[in-house]
Design an enzyme around this catalytic site. Structure first.
Site, PDB file in Angstrom:
ATOM      1  N   LYS A 304       0.811  -1.221   0.000  1.00  0.00           N
ATOM      2  CA  LYS A 304       0.000   0.000   0.000  1.00  0.00           C
ATOM      3  C   LYS A 304       0.844   1.270   0.000  1.00  0.00           C
ATOM      4  CE  LYS A 304      -3.935  -2.247   0.136  1.00  0.00           C
ATOM      5  NZ  LYS A 304      -4.881  -2.244  -0.973  1.00  0.00           N
ATOM      6  N   LEU A 402     -10.327  -0.467  -4.565  1.00  0.00           N
ATOM      7  CA  LEU A 402     -11.728  -0.055  -4.516  1.00  0.00           C
ATOM      8  C   LEU A 402     -11.911   1.264  -3.778  1.00  0.00           C
ATOM      9  CD1 LEU A 402     -13.344  -3.540  -3.808  1.00  0.00           C
ATOM     10  CD2 LEU A 402     -13.190  -2.313  -5.976  1.00  0.00           C
ATOM     11  N   VAL A 403     -10.973   1.574  -2.873  1.00  0.00           N
ATOM     12  CA  VAL A 403     -11.082   2.806  -2.086  1.00  0.00           C
ATOM     13  C   VAL A 403     -11.165   4.019  -3.028  1.00  0.00           C
ATOM     14  CG1 VAL A 403      -9.831   4.295  -0.484  1.00  0.00           C
ATOM     15  CG2 VAL A 403     -10.019   1.855  -0.012  1.00  0.00           C
ATOM     16  N   ALA A 404     -10.354   3.999  -4.086  1.00  0.00           N
ATOM     17  CA  ALA A 404     -10.350   5.122  -5.032  1.00  0.00           C
ATOM     18  C   ALA A 404     -11.731   5.296  -5.650  1.00  0.00           C
ATOM     19  CB  ALA A 404      -9.314   4.869  -6.126  1.00  0.00           C
ATOM     20  N   ASP A 524      -3.444 -31.722 -47.009  1.00  0.00           N
ATOM     21  CA  ASP A 524      -2.159 -31.382 -46.393  1.00  0.00           C
ATOM     22  C   ASP A 524      -1.225 -32.582 -46.602  1.00  0.00           C
ATOM     23  OD1 ASP A 524      -0.193 -30.370 -44.528  1.00  0.00           O
ATOM     24  OD2 ASP A 524      -1.058 -31.764 -43.062  1.00  0.00           O
TER      25      ASP A 524
HETATM   26  C1  GDG Z   1      -8.293  -7.255  -3.411  1.00  0.00           C
HETATM   27  C2  GDG Z   1      -7.174  -6.581  -4.187  1.00  0.00           C
HETATM   28  C3  GDG Z   1      -8.890  -5.269  -5.400  1.00  0.00           C
HETATM   29  C4  GDG Z   1     -11.157  -0.885   4.152  1.00  0.00           C
HETATM   30  N1  GDG Z   1     -11.030  -0.429   5.391  1.00  0.00           N
HETATM   31  C5  GDG Z   1     -12.260  -0.312   5.916  1.00  0.00           C
HETATM   32  C6  GDG Z   1     -13.167  -0.686   4.955  1.00  0.00           C
HETATM   33  N2  GDG Z   1     -12.466  -1.052   3.882  1.00  0.00           N
HETATM   34  C7  GDG Z   1     -13.027  -1.525   2.646  1.00  0.00           C
HETATM   35  C8  GDG Z   1     -12.956  -0.480   1.575  1.00  0.00           C
HETATM   36  C9  GDG Z   1     -12.907  -1.340   0.325  1.00  0.00           C
HETATM   37  C10 GDG Z   1     -12.180  -2.592   0.771  1.00  0.00           C
HETATM   38  O1  GDG Z   1     -12.262  -2.622   2.179  1.00  0.00           O
HETATM   39  C11 GDG Z   1     -10.723  -2.592   0.394  1.00  0.00           C
HETATM   40  O2  GDG Z   1     -10.642  -2.539  -0.967  1.00  0.00           O
HETATM   41  P1  GDG Z   1      -9.374  -3.004  -1.817  1.00  0.00           P
HETATM   42  O3  GDG Z   1      -9.581  -2.629  -3.214  1.00  0.00           O
HETATM   43  O4  GDG Z   1      -8.155  -2.524  -1.161  1.00  0.00           O
HETATM   44  O5  GDG Z   1      -9.548  -4.587  -1.789  1.00  0.00           O
HETATM   45  P2  GDG Z   1      -9.027  -5.861  -1.009  1.00  0.00           P
HETATM   46  O6  GDG Z   1     -10.239  -6.547  -0.513  1.00  0.00           O
HETATM   47  O7  GDG Z   1      -8.013  -5.550  -0.023  1.00  0.00           O
HETATM   48  O8  GDG Z   1      -8.285  -6.772  -2.100  1.00  0.00           O
HETATM   49  C12 GDG Z   1      -7.588  -5.206  -4.638  1.00  0.00           C
HETATM   50  C13 GDG Z   1      -9.945  -6.003  -4.623  1.00  0.00           C
HETATM   51  O9  GDG Z   1      -9.496  -7.285  -4.191  1.00  0.00           O
HETATM   52  C14 GDG Z   1     -11.197  -6.227  -5.449  1.00  0.00           C
HETATM   53  O10 GDG Z   1     -10.942  -7.055  -6.555  1.00  0.00           O
HETATM   54  O11 GDG Z   1      -9.324  -3.947  -5.636  1.00  0.00           O
HETATM   55  O12 GDG Z   1      -6.586  -4.654  -5.453  1.00  0.00           O
HETATM   56  O13 GDG Z   1      -6.012  -6.519  -3.391  1.00  0.00           O
HETATM   57  O14 GDG Z   1     -14.192  -1.712  -0.068  1.00  0.00           O
HETATM   58  O15 GDG Z   1     -14.047   0.337   1.665  1.00  0.00           O
HETATM   59  N3  GDG Z   1     -14.476  -0.637   5.169  1.00  0.00           N
HETATM   60  C15 GDG Z   1     -14.914  -0.213   6.390  1.00  0.00           C
HETATM   61  N4  GDG Z   1     -14.071   0.131   7.363  1.00  0.00           N
HETATM   62  C16 GDG Z   1     -12.742   0.102   7.168  1.00  0.00           C
HETATM   63  O16 GDG Z   1     -11.994   0.410   8.081  1.00  0.00           O
HETATM   64  N5  GDG Z   1     -16.212  -0.148   6.615  1.00  0.00           N
END
Ligand code: GDG
Length: 758
Positions: A304, A402-404, A524
């Site tokens: 990260k 997904l955060v983005a 062939d």
């Molecule tokens: C994989 C891949 C790919 C996080 N902290 C809190 C919280 N979150 C939620 C976010 C988001 C999710 O967790 C994290 O999203 P990522 O995209 O980082 O996904 P991961 O599940 O780590 O991993 C990644 C994803 O799969 C999907 O294919 O994007 O690249 O590594 O939804 O919102 N939610 C809450 N509190 C938190 O403290 N409520």
């Protein structure tokens, strides 16, 4: 959005009309992921159910399964005991049937913390130095996959659609395929698929096992084109299997690789803006911070880039002291995998850096960084997304992130700037963000400055475009797209060509031949009229083949054409005395009415550059040799030591792919790598020959890849296409070997003789 879906399967879908909705509803869905989407929590002797709500859960739950007569099944590793499950499973009561797999603790630890998270995770995220490989972990990974596979085999029924998720279960598609050859299996990788240069660092047996594992699927999904291409290249380099538009022929099956960037539940994040709790939290934040707010939230993970982000903030404050006391960075790190050493260490490093930077810049009334190591509630997260001025999301690698997307969706006010690492999958879809290289602290610092100073109208403009895009391709579209492509891939496999040429089809072929007033036979040579041999020059036709071809060609209604990749001189020497035509060297030379010509022979100056590359390999790979034909150069390695020959052939293909201009075609053949001009192939030649006159009977037979150009070009009624031997083919029929080909041709000759005598 599968970038490589091959055209014919897409066409078939509309033709046969199995819309995804109907098929998903007619077929039962079986999801397999590491964890089930819930856990049990015991507090004060009371056990309650805790549902998780990650992207995958939302995606799967948003599939339209309403018309299905059967509950979808979800299989995953239990993080509770069998006893807990038996006691509390009734608490889990929703639209799914859940099947927990109970792995023993030691196996799970080696499988999950070991191979999954200490080998695959760092390697696939380009952290090879963090890889901690142990044979026992790999063994546990295989054992865990085998145990899950046993459970899957107990559960699945014919017609089920199996969807396997992520790097924990890379071998699973093939393991399931071995138990259920006809199963429909999709696999989605949520993390990056790295370039082959990374994958090759794994022990050979291990990487082949992983790649072969994936090839058990009908459809493989990745977030980006790059990941899919990396996978396809790895398969070619490690296993020698080529692809056409993402489609790989693996034995008698087709495997399709496609691109499906995961989306989010857009309305959930967008609509939350006015939720009472979110508004409350947001107001509280606004009251506490009068400065510009920078926000980031990540799981504790070296991928990260939290340390690099802190470096960038420090560089920014050093370079821009006017911003001191004007901003606050809210850094939220979510506890994760802290039992793995590299993760625990990371936490300490982050905390030291936060302390150091705060110590360096803080005043008595202000600190630059507010750090929190804990999870956030959904409302807190949404309040932070929607209050901050800059979302600083700068992973060093991220499959998607997904955060983005959630940050952008949450901004009903269309304010705020996304400062995003270009090394995330999300960067591919979010070109309007400020994209930065997360490793370059000065570039990130400059990005931060630009973000903090961005005029409000520009923020709106950028936000609006990104919002439109991620709203359109949301998680529901993602899941439906994947399922639709899975059904297409399954259909392509069901329709893979080549019914045995026996019984009624054979009778029909003979009858059509007998009644046709003019006939074209496209044959062939190697592998069809003569068996494959170690040295090309040893394949001279025996007398009975020459006699048979002579008899066929002597029938006035017949036009016999030998259509071959061989050089024209050899064909002339062997068969030139017969009254037959030739297409030699894949169409570069043609013999008609007794004379040879070169239809539009292209510029051959490229040979001077390619020949030395091949000759260098001859020097470094004993037993290999270069064959020169008028329009191509071929490096043969059938007589070389097997592994060395194969390894060198991968090297050659890699080199040629980088160097060769695209007017040339590289053919990764059976123990041969051939480079030729692209303006000739057997398909083009076959089409030209067939168009000469309205033949009432056409028979085309061939055994290898290059014949497929011809076999796939002939689709009309009365055009009989025959594949010789095993393997996928576009041909309608199949014969076992050369002997069967000669027997069929003999039958045609006999048929003609019978007709004559009548
Ligand atoms: C994989 C891949 C790919 C996080 N902290 C809190 C919280 N979150 C939620 C976010 C988001 C999710 O967790 C994290 O999203 P990522 O995209 O980082 O996904 P991961 O599940 O780590 O991993 C990644 C994803 O799969 C999907 O294919 O994007 O690249 O590594 O939804 O919102 N939610 C809450 N509190 C938190 O403290 N409520």
């Amino acid at each position: 959005m599968s970038g490589y879906n091959h055209e014919s399967s897409a066409t078939r879908k509309t033709k046969d009309n199995p819309s995804s909705e109907s098929l998903v509803s007619n077929n039962r869905l079986v999801i397999i992921s590491h964890r089930l989407p819930f856990s049990f929590k015991t507090e004060n002797k009371t056990t309650t159910l805790k549902s998780s709500s990650g992207g995958l859960v939302t995606a799967v739950k948003s599939l339209d399964l309403s018309a299905s007569s059967q509950k979808p099944v979800w299989i995953g590793c239990a993080d509770f005991t069998q006893r807990t499950w038996e006691k509390y499973k009734d608490l889990v009561n929703d639209d799914f049937e859940y099947v927990p797999v109970f792995l023993d603790k030691a196996t799970h630890k080696r499988f999950y913390n070991g191979f999954s998270n200490s080998v695959l995770w760092p390697l696939f995220h380009y952290f090879p130095s963090f890889v901690d490989y142990h044979d026992e972990d790999f063994k546990a990974y295989r054992a865990a996959n085998a145990t899950v596979c046993d459970k899957v085999a107990e559960v699945i029924q014919p017609g089920d659609l199996v969807w396997v998720h992520d790097y924990h279960f890379i071998p699973l598609p093939q393991l399931i395929r071995e138990k259920q050859p006809e199963a429909t299996i999709g696999f989605f990788l949520h993390i990056p698929f790295p370039s082959y240069e990374l994958l090759r660092l794994l022990p050979k047996a291990c990487r082949s096992y992983l790649l072969n594992g994936l090839l058990g699927a009908d459809l493989l999904g990745f977030h980006t084109t790059d990941y899919s291409l990396h996978f396809l290249q790895s398969v070619q380099m490690a296993l020698g299997l080529q692809h056409t538009f993402g489609q790989i022929q693996n034995g008698d099956r087709l495997v399709q690789s496609g691109v499906f960037p995961i989306g989010i539940n857009y309305s959930l994040y967008h609509d939350a803006y006015n939720n009472e709790e979110v508004v409350k939290e947001r107001d509280a934040l606004k009251a506490s911070y009068k400065d510009k707010l920078i926000f980031s939230v990540d799981r504790l993970d070296y991928t990260k880039g939290v340390m690099q982000r802190l470096d960038a903030l420090e560089a920014f404050l050093v370079q821009n002291p006017e911003w001191l006391e004007q901003l606050v960075f809210l850094l939220v790190v979510i506890p994760s995998r802290d039992e793995i050493q590299t993760y625990g260490e990371r936490k300490q490093m982050i905390e030291q850096a936060v302390g150091r930077i705060n110590g360096k810049f803080a005043t008595l009334t202000w600190v630059p960084i507010v750090y929190r190591y804990a999870s956030l509630s959904f409302d807190q997260l949404l309040a932070l997304y929607s209050v901050c001025d800059v979302a600083m999301i700068t992973p060093l690698r991220d499959g998607m992130n997904l955060v983005a997307k959630e940050f952008v969706a949450s901004r009903q006010d269309q304010q705020g700037v996304l400062l995003l690492s270009e090394l995330t999958g999300a960067a591919n879809e979010m070109g309007e963000a400020l994209l930065v290289n997360p490793l370059d602290e000065y570039e990130v610092a400059a990005g931060l400055k630009e973000a903090l100073q961005m005029p409000s109208e520009e923020q709106t403009q950028r936000m609006a475009i990104m919002q439109k895009r991620i709203k359109e391709y949301d998680v529901k579209r993602w899941a439906n797209d994947f399922m639709e492509s899975l059904l297409e891939a399954q259909l392509a496999n069901e329709e893979r060509g080549g019914k045995p040429l026996e019984g009624d089809p054979r009778k029909n072929l003979i009858e059509t031949y007998a009644s046709a007033r003019n006939r074209l036979l496209l044959l062939d040579y190697d592998g069809t009229l003569a068996p494959l041999v170690a040295k090309p020059e040893m394949a001279a036709p025996p007398d009975d083949v020459i006699k048979l071809l002579g008899e066929l060609a002597a029938v006035p209604q017949n036009k016999v054409v030998v259509i071959s990749g061989r050089d024209h001189q050899t064909l002339e020497d062997w068969l030139g005395s017969l009254p037959i035509d030739f297409v030699a060297e894949h169409g570069a030379f043609v013999k008609e009415e007794g004379s040879w010509r070169e239809p539009g022979l292209a510029d051959m100056t490229w040979k001077a550059s390619v020949r030395p590359i091949m000759e260098d390999l001859v020097y470094r790979c004993d037993g290999s040799f270069v064959e020169e034909k008028a329009s191509s150069l071929a490096w043969h390695y059938r007589n070389a030591e097997e592994t060395l020959g194969f390894d060198r052939s991968r090297e050659l293909i890699n080199t040629l792919q980088q160097l060769v201009p695209y007017q040339l075609r590289i053919i990764d053949g059976n123990k041969v790598v051939e480079v030729k001009t692209v303006d000739t192939d057997k398909g083009r030649s076959a089409r030209q020959l067939v168009a000469r006159q309205p033949y009432e009977f056409v028979l085309a037979m061939g055994d290898d890849r290059t014949d497929e150009d011809m076999l796939s070009a002939l689709k009309d009624k009365n055009q009989y296409t025959v594949k010789v031997g095993d393997g996928l083919s576009a041909a309608a029929y199949r014969l076992m070997d050369v002997e069967h080909v000669l027997a069929l041709l003999q039958e045609l000759v006999d048929q003609g003789a019978r007709q004559k005598s009548r």
